[in-house]
Design an enzyme around this catalytic site. Structure first.
Site, short mmCIF file in Angstrom:
data_model
loop_
_atom_site.label_atom_id
_atom_site.label_comp_id
_atom_site.label_asym_id
_atom_site.label_seq_id
_atom_site.Cartn_x
_atom_site.Cartn_y
_atom_site.Cartn_z
N PHE A 11 0.83 -1.21 0.00
CA PHE A 11 0.00 0.00 0.00
C PHE A 11 0.87 1.27 0.00
CE2 PHE A 11 -2.35 2.74 3.28
CZ PHE A 11 -3.01 3.48 2.32
N ASN A 32 7.95 -9.86 -1.27
CA ASN A 32 7.65 -11.31 -1.33
C ASN A 32 6.20 -11.56 -1.76
OD1 ASN A 32 6.10 -10.81 0.90
ND2 ASN A 32 7.21 -12.18 2.29
N ALA A 76 7.24 -5.42 5.83
CA ALA A 76 6.99 -5.74 7.24
C ALA A 76 5.82 -6.69 7.36
CB ALA A 76 6.69 -4.46 8.03
N TYR A 142 4.04 -5.92 17.72
CA TYR A 142 4.29 -5.07 16.55
C TYR A 142 4.92 -3.73 16.98
CZ TYR A 142 3.34 -2.05 12.57
OH TYR A 142 3.47 -1.16 11.54
#
Ligand code: UD1
Length: 307
Positions: A11, A32, A76, A142
């Site tokens: 995004f 990936n 991430a 996170y």
């Protein structure tokens, strides 16, 4: 610049690639494709090279930093919920993968590294607005992983004189944000439901506040951060927070029919008020104009439009 963008098909990544290509830079994307999409990237550009690979593989990252002058690290594991349910997997991407990028960048003599940090490092704010010196108290793996990124980056500045900067994104919204993933932001969920003519559910009374920033502004900030040598961490936010009720009101102006609004229980662990001090973004990165929420929402509802 010859820029490696990890997570470039995602995004924020794909909007950053568009912005970089617009500056005339050459771009190598490493993704990936676990959540990123090929379709998010330009169909063809002589400036763009795409490598399918994983940041957890050091050899891949080392290959990708060859000939690179600048790195924008956005790859991430981005789901807060998944970081709670699968902390080992999350850390393998967000800590070990980050370290691969940091170390490969150092070895390759990259001039500048900019990476995605997050407002999640602050946890529940003790005072508002949040500036970069506010206490950090992550509420999820996170948030902790992103804070560890900030600490590693600082260490690499001190140990090796590496020029790097972490961008603490607040609530980013805009075209290409997937409304179906468990980590979707409220705006992409609401936009998708309004388009389908379905009701939207506000968790709680709707008086909670957030600083929503348009993804095009974030892409511009990413480019600005690559082009300067500001060290440390920078909040990426507009400096203007709105309530969820205000957000729904603004969304209503973009649709023909008024939205059907339902109220559910407050979300567990929800942060009530969030507001960012974006002084560093304005003074150091010289990003001082932001797409107004109403205009960004209009672009989003017009599906894929830019501002
Ligand atoms: C972000 C994370 C969330 C994490 C939290 C803690 C994302 C998308 N969300 O949440 O996983 O736990 O930080 O730092 O990364 N809302 C509704 N209706 C909906 C969806 C959301 O009312 O259908 C509300 C939420 O309860 C919240 C607000 O909208 O009050 C914003 O939600 P969200 O977009 O998830 O962002 P954060 O709350 O900042």
């Amino acid at each position: 610049m010859h820029v490696l963008v990890t997570g470039g098909a995602g995004f924020i990544g794909s909007h950053s690639v568009d912005a970089l290509i617009g500056t005339g830079a050459r771009v190598r994307v490493l993704d990936n494709f676990s959540s990123g999409k090929r379709d998010n990237l330009p169909a063809e550009s002589p400036q763009l090279e795409i490598v399918a690979g994983d940041i957890r593989d050091l050899a891949t990252v080392e290959r990708c930093t060859g000939g690179i002058t600048h790195v924008l690290h956005l790859a991430a594991q981005v789901s807060v919920a998944a970081s709670v349910s699968q902390p080992l997997n999350s850390a393998s991407v967000n800590v070990a993968g980050f370290l691969n990028v940091l170390e490969a960048s150092r070895k390759a003599g990259v001039q500048r590294l900019v990476y995605a940090s997050s407002a999640a490092v602050y946890g529940a704010p003790r005072r508002l607005p949040l500036d970069e010196a506010a206490p950090t108290a992550p509420l999820s793996p996170y948030g902790l992983e992103k804070l560890i990124n900030d600490q590693y980056a600082e260490l690499y500045r001190d140990l090796y004189g590496q020029s790097n900067c972490g961008l603490r994104y607040f609530n980013v919204y805009g075209p290409r944000q997937d409304p179906h993933s468990p980590y979707s932001g409220v705006i992409s969920i609401f936009a998708q439901r309004l388009r389908a003519g379905a009701p939207i559910t506000i968790n709680g009374d709707g008086q909670q506040t957030r600083d929503f920033i348009f993804v095009g502004d974030v892409a511009r900030a990413n480019v600005a951060a690559l082009q300067c040598d500001t060290p440390g961490v920078v909040n990426i936010a507009t400096g203007r927070s709105v309530t969820l009720l205000d957000l729904v009101g603004a969304l209503a102006t973009t649709t023909a029919k008024p939205p059907q609004v339902e109220h559910g229980p407050p979300r567990d662990g929800d942060i009530r008020y969030s507001a960012a001090d974006n002084t560093r973004l304005v003074s150091d990165l010289r990003c001082c104009e932001f797409v107004p929420l109403e205009r960004g929402l209009y672009a989003l509802m017009a599906d894929g439009g830019s501002c």
